[in-house]
Scaffold this active site. Structure first.
Site, mmCIF file in Angstrom:
data_model
loop_
_atom_site.group_PDB
_atom_site.id
_atom_site.type_symbol
_atom_site.label_atom_id
_atom_site.label_comp_id
_atom_site.label_asym_id
_atom_site.label_seq_id
_atom_site.Cartn_x
_atom_site.Cartn_y
_atom_site.Cartn_z
ATOM 1 N N ASP A 15 4.297 -50.438 -0.148
ATOM 2 C CA ASP A 15 4.764 -51.704 0.416
ATOM 3 C C ASP A 15 5.301 -52.545 -0.729
ATOM 4 O O ASP A 15 4.666 -52.648 -1.789
ATOM 5 C CB ASP A 15 3.610 -52.434 1.118
ATOM 6 C CG ASP A 15 4.091 -53.545 2.052
ATOM 7 O OD1 ASP A 15 5.014 -54.279 1.672
ATOM 8 O OD2 ASP A 15 3.534 -53.668 3.168
ATOM 9 N N ASP A 337 -18.886 14.137 4.742
ATOM 10 C CA ASP A 337 -17.713 14.475 3.938
ATOM 11 C C ASP A 337 -17.045 15.708 4.540
ATOM 12 O O ASP A 337 -17.707 16.722 4.796
ATOM 13 C CB ASP A 337 -18.133 14.756 2.488
ATOM 14 C CG ASP A 337 -16.952 14.940 1.566
ATOM 15 O OD1 ASP A 337 -16.490 13.939 1.004
ATOM 16 O OD2 ASP A 337 -16.490 16.092 1.419
ATOM 17 N N ASN A 345 -4.556 19.098 2.840
ATOM 18 C CA ASN A 345 -3.414 18.370 2.271
ATOM 19 C C ASN A 345 -2.441 19.317 1.582
ATOM 20 O O ASN A 345 -1.223 19.202 1.730
ATOM 21 C CB ASN A 345 -3.905 17.318 1.276
ATOM 22 C CG ASN A 345 -4.382 16.046 1.951
ATOM 23 O OD1 ASN A 345 -3.903 15.672 3.020
ATOM 24 N ND2 ASN A 345 -5.334 15.367 1.327
ATOM 25 N N ASP A 354 -3.779 12.915 6.935
ATOM 26 C CA ASP A 354 -4.004 11.617 7.582
ATOM 27 C C ASP A 354 -4.369 11.800 9.049
ATOM 28 O O ASP A 354 -5.246 11.090 9.571
ATOM 29 C CB ASP A 354 -2.750 10.747 7.461
ATOM 30 C CG ASP A 354 -2.523 10.242 6.048
ATOM 31 O OD1 ASP A 354 -3.436 10.381 5.213
ATOM 32 O OD2 ASP A 354 -1.428 9.708 5.780
ATOM 33 N N GLU A 380 -12.109 11.272 1.978
ATOM 34 C CA GLU A 380 -12.534 11.980 3.186
ATOM 35 C C GLU A 380 -14.030 11.794 3.429
ATOM 36 O O GLU A 380 -14.676 12.603 4.072
ATOM 37 C CB GLU A 380 -12.198 13.475 3.074
ATOM 38 C CG GLU A 380 -12.942 14.234 2.003
ATOM 39 C CD GLU A 380 -12.249 14.242 0.640
ATOM 40 O OE1 GLU A 380 -12.563 15.126 -0.161
ATOM 41 O OE2 GLU A 380 -11.405 13.364 0.383
#
Length: 473
Positions: A15, A337, A345, A354, A380
């Protein structure tokens, strides 16, 4: 509140008239707010960057621009755009007031200002600012972890409901608002506002009308409190519209949880601007909460299988151990496991690996209880925690999992035929046979280590089987 003892928040007063600043500072300081002062818009922009206030209160007219332009300047800076702004001044021309609201000012309070209402409005704006800042901080953390997506400042039209005791007046107002808002508008009474709500039809904004009738006012205020206390509506915006000015009642509504307040009755342009602003803020807040939830879920979940990860599993196992020590009920810890997973793989490719992991996770889910924890803790390797489970039940459950994994082939990309996958499982039991009520919880790492040793023994004994690490008598 930034950790400053006894300070409710930091407020920047802008102000050009020093007397106005001093009077307002005295009022705010007596309510334990820290006050910073500026006399021009240029000074205000510098002070906002330097001090990061929780709220800015500006005069309508400043030497170098008006309040609307100051708001726009603050909004252009990422460091200051989230700071709420309120304007105080003499009764301006209606266009000036609307111009300020349209620029992003949260409220325009006109002199003479009731102190009770002023402080309630300040509390409300700072409370909303702190809540938004907390969610923004959590979102920033999620972004740093790479989980959150950009928040979009657009979306569906939204849903608003006008709550009042006079259907004729309400429907007349709604008809006028429909020409200005894309929002879905409806009417309800205070008695029915929450009764028929379903999760898919929760209003984004409640417009609560406070009329001159005492009975209706009490009903609306009770509804306001209920909206804030009800799970499916607590994040909805609440705008209270007073048909006649009542500073004490307005302050009470703000302290009950109202987000916005109109003190001078129904006014289509102003109500339109306020509802649009509330819808925009709610949409952004909803998106922030959603991205934070997504980030938290991502932080404790395995992205491939959807199972929990080690970060979640370890404290959960510790809580199960604490509960076991308190109740005397044993629990099972398993480490499973997959056998010869590297060969999968190597022979079929990582996409096939996967696919095996995803299907394994699903078979584990399908053959364990909802209360059991399943987590992927390695490539795994899976951790299973079964609360309130004795040795005999754990043995049966582990043997069942071996059969469910090894008894049916896996369909994977890269193979025309189902491939055979087996699993080895090590089991240990947590808890004591005759525990005392004050027995000490077992360490989570020690329990997993015991199950790992049992798993190693199962591998050495030929795989595709269960081995128990029997607890000491």
């Amino acid at each position: 509140m930034r950790g400053r003892t006894g300070v409710q928040g930091k407020i920047l007063i802008v102000d050009a008239i020093s007397t106005n600043r001093i009077v307002l500072k005295v009022k705010l300081a007596s309510a334990f707010y820290e006050v910073i002062q500026a006399s021009t818009a240029d000074e205000a922009c510098v002070a906002a960057l330097r001090h990061d206030p929780d709220l800015i209160i500006s005069a309508m007219a400043l030497p170098d621009c008006d309040a609307a332009e100051l708001c726009r300047r603050l909004n252009r800076s990422p460091q200051t755009r989230a700071i709420p702004m309120m304007v105080v001044g003499c009764r301006p021309h209606a266009d000036t007031r609307l111009k300020a609201l349209e620029a992003g000012v949260q409220d325009v309070m006109l002199k003479p200002i009731d102190d009770t209402l002023l402080l309630a409005r300040v509390r409300s704006l700072i409370r909303a600012h702190n809540s938004a800042a907390e969610w923004q901080m959590r979102d920033d953390t999620s972004r740093a972890l790479g989980f959150a997506e950009d928040t979009m400042d657009f979306g569906p039209p939204g849903r608003a409901v006008l709550v009042g005791s006079d259907p004729h007046t309400a429907h007349n107002w709604i008809n006028q608002l429909r020409t200005q808002l894309r929002t879905t508008l409806s009417f309800t009474t205070p008695e029915t506002a929450l009764r028929d709500l379903s999760p898919g039809k929760v209003p984004d904004v409640f417009i609560l009308t406070l009329s001159e009738e005492d009975t209706s006012t009490s009903d609306v205020l009770r509804l306001l409190a209920a909206i804030r206390a009800t799970a499916i509506t607590r994040h909805a915006g609440i705008l209270v519209l007073q048909t006649r000015p009542d500073p004490g009642l307005g302050a009470y509504a703000l302290d009950l949880g109202a987000d916005d307040l109109m003190t001078d009755g129904f006014h289509v342009p102003e109500l339109t601007l306020r509802v649009k602003a509330m819808l925009r803020r709610k949409r952004i807040a909803d998106q922030l909460r959603a991205t934070v939830r997504t980030g938290l879920k991502a932080a404790v979940s395995d992205p491939l299988t959807g199972l929990h990860n080690r970060r979640y599993a370890m404290p959960h196992l510790a809580r199960v151990a604490e509960h076991s020590a308190a109740t005397g009920r044993s629990f099972a810890v398993m480490v499973a496991d997959l056998d010869h997973f590297k060969q999968i793989n190597d022979q079929y490719g990582h996409a096939s690996g996967d696919a095996v992991l995803i299907e394994t996770a699903q078979r584990l889910r399908d053959n364990l209880r909802g209360v059991d924890l399943i987590a992927r803790i390695g490539g795994e390797e899976f951790l299973i925690v079964m609360p309130a489970t004795p040795l005999s039940e754990a043995r049966v459950a582990a043997s069942r999992l071996c059969r469910k994994i090894g008894g049916r082939g896996f369909i994977v990309p890269g193979s025309d035929e189902e491939i055979k996958v087996t699993v080895s499982i090590g089991v240990t039991i947590g808890g004591m046979r005759n525990p005392q009520r004050n027995s000490v919880p077992q360490d989570a790492n020690m329990l997993i280590d015991a199950a790992d040793k049992a798993l190693y023994a199962a591998k050495m004994q030929g795989r595709n089987q269960v081995n128990l690490n029997r607890p000491a008598a």
